[in-house]
Scaffold this active site. Sequence first.
Site, mmCIF file in Angstrom:
data_model
loop_
_atom_site.group_PDB
_atom_site.id
_atom_site.type_symbol
_atom_site.label_atom_id
_atom_site.label_comp_id
_atom_site.label_asym_id
_atom_site.label_seq_id
_atom_site.Cartn_x
_atom_site.Cartn_y
_atom_site.Cartn_z
ATOM 1 N N HIS A 192 12.471 -0.660 3.452
ATOM 2 C CA HIS A 192 10.534 -0.164 3.471
ATOM 3 C C HIS A 192 10.160 -1.262 4.969
ATOM 4 C CE1 HIS A 192 6.494 -0.935 3.487
ATOM 5 N NE2 HIS A 192 5.795 -0.222 3.013
ATOM 6 N N ASP A 202 14.208 -6.488 -1.795
ATOM 7 C CA ASP A 202 12.599 -6.147 -2.251
ATOM 8 C C ASP A 202 12.335 -5.933 -4.070
ATOM 9 O OD1 ASP A 202 9.931 -4.337 -1.826
ATOM 10 O OD2 ASP A 202 10.875 -4.126 0.007
ATOM 11 N N GLN A 261 9.158 -2.178 -5.464
ATOM 12 C CA GLN A 261 9.322 -0.591 -6.758
ATOM 13 C C GLN A 261 9.577 -0.660 -7.405
ATOM 14 O OE1 GLN A 261 7.366 1.769 -4.972
ATOM 15 N NE2 GLN A 261 6.670 1.796 -3.407
ATOM 16 N N LYS A 271 0.823 -3.391 -6.764
ATOM 17 C CA LYS A 271 2.040 -2.277 -7.204
ATOM 18 C C LYS A 271 2.256 -2.655 -9.182
ATOM 19 C CE LYS A 271 4.450 -0.915 -2.718
ATOM 20 N NZ LYS A 271 3.878 -0.587 -2.381
ATOM 21 N N CYS A 317 6.256 4.273 5.522
ATOM 22 C CA CYS A 317 6.719 2.700 6.173
ATOM 23 C C CYS A 317 8.613 2.751 6.225
ATOM 24 C CB CYS A 317 6.300 1.635 6.007
ATOM 25 S SG CYS A 317 4.418 1.931 6.241
HETATM 26 N N1 7TS Z 1 8.313 -2.737 0.351
HETATM 27 C C1 7TS Z 1 8.732 -2.032 -0.585
HETATM 28 C C2 7TS Z 1 9.678 -1.757 -1.147
HETATM 29 C C3 7TS Z 1 7.131 -0.940 -0.082
HETATM 30 O O1 7TS Z 1 7.306 0.329 -1.213
HETATM 31 C C4 7TS Z 1 6.252 -1.367 0.272
HETATM 32 C C5 7TS Z 1 5.087 -0.650 0.480
HETATM 33 C C6 7TS Z 1 6.309 -2.441 0.631
HETATM 34 C C7 7TS Z 1 7.349 -3.765 1.149
HETATM 35 C C8 7TS Z 1 4.703 -3.501 0.869
HETATM 36 O O2 7TS Z 1 3.897 -3.573 0.417
HETATM 37 P P1 7TS Z 1 3.357 -5.269 0.638
HETATM 38 O O3 7TS Z 1 2.368 -4.772 -0.799
HETATM 39 O O4 7TS Z 1 4.114 -5.687 1.444
HETATM 40 O O5 7TS Z 1 2.074 -3.602 1.466
HETATM 41 N N2 7TS Z 1 4.990 0.602 -0.071
HETATM 42 C C9 7TS Z 1 3.979 1.763 0.499
HETATM 43 C C10 7TS Z 1 4.116 2.840 -0.069
HETATM 44 O O6 7TS Z 1 4.904 3.434 0.045
HETATM 45 N N3 7TS Z 1 3.138 2.901 0.715
HETATM 46 O O7 7TS Z 1 2.065 3.196 0.759
HETATM 47 C C11 7TS Z 1 2.903 1.125 0.396
#
Ligand code: 7TS
Length: 403
Positions: A115, A192, A195, A218, A358
């Site tokens: 991501h 990371d 997910q 999440k 992303c």
């Molecule tokens: N890493 C992964 C693997 C992610 O899927 C996401 C967010 C992030 C980092 C960033 O997370 P945040 O909470 O800091 O924003 N992924 C997604 C997505 O797949 N659709 O919207 C956000």
Amino acid sequence: MTFDRRDFPLLMGTDIAYLDNAATAQRPQCVLDAEKDFYEKANANPLRGLYPLSIAATEAYEEAREAVRGFLNAKRKEEIIFTRNTTESINLVAYSYGLSHVKAGDEVLVSIMEHHSNLLPWQMVCRQTGAVLRFIECEMDGSIDLNKVEQLITPRTKIVAMTQVSNVLGRVNPIREVADLAHRVGAVMVVDGAQSTPHMPVDVQALGADFLAFSGHKVYGPMGIGALYGRYELLEKMPPFLTGGEMIESVTREGATYAELPYKFEAGTCNAAGAVGLHAAIDYVEQAGFQRMHEREVALVARALTGIQAMPWIHVLGSDKAEEHSGIITFTVDGVHPHDISEILASDGVAIRAGHHCAQPLLKYLGHPSTARASLAFYNTEEDVDRLLASLSTLRERMGYGK
Ligand code: 7TS
């Protein structure tokens, strides 16, 4: 404790088939109650006041830290730093550890499926230090060939950053094996967990993670709260990321000494209500049990994949096995732009995501500028899946391709 769609007020109050759980999950009532209770019964600035209300707020905040420690099986509470989200957690590691440990000529290794949150911070580190950013390319089914990783890790490698589960492919990466290869050359392993934490037990010790980031929103918790796990010996030597109040021991006109861990990395008033909500979410997930959640998710994905197989104009990225998707089904439809797919599905009450998710380098590598993605959680139903399939089956006709 129940384990039920009825625990989720938004899902009960709408007839939308919510299939965008990888972007953000829904929250159970206990999480909403925990945040509300904090503001109604314990609201004061934690870690500051010596009066009972502030002490109660501090206790609630620290109990949440202990819950995250247990959730990740970290050795010590001081290894858990509250942040806003995964993005901020990874930036903390990049700015603090990255900029102080990486030198010109060193290498930082990331996978092609990161991501942007686990890519741009490392691009920044390489730009500022003169280090080289290298990529581990996955196979076309999304799997990682450890022989390729082994060849890319050299004594020049200082950081290996990899997602445990791709937000596009949903496949679980071999973090333990990659961490072992990284440690052989003295590099640190940054994971990371955005997910993976919603779908499986994540054990930082078993994974060999030196750092691991995740987001509360999440894992059925609130937005605006996330955490970073960092190995104590590393965090202890790292400079602060953000500076200001709450992260100091003492301050003079000229300088400051910093607070002990974890406070050195928690500048400013914390998101205590968010942390308390995350604590409730962790309790919910642990009582629901990942095994039961996993079985539900696999059954739902299998139903969706079987339905999709009957539509040969739809192509699913990644594995063809339901158990290798972590609820995520990313796909393309011949002749229909993902934004059209998503709009048509929305008009049928089905919420999915379209675009590059992303993860632009991955999509470019796999040869798709854009895709559609349905992401399921344990609280989705067979009916949600059937609505997705029914809507998909009409797509090409509605775009004018005929029957
Ligand atoms: N890493 C992964 C693997 C992610 O899927 C996401 C967010 C992030 C980092 C960033 O997370 P945040 O909470 O800091 O924003 N992924 C997604 C997505 O797949 N659709 O919207 C956000």
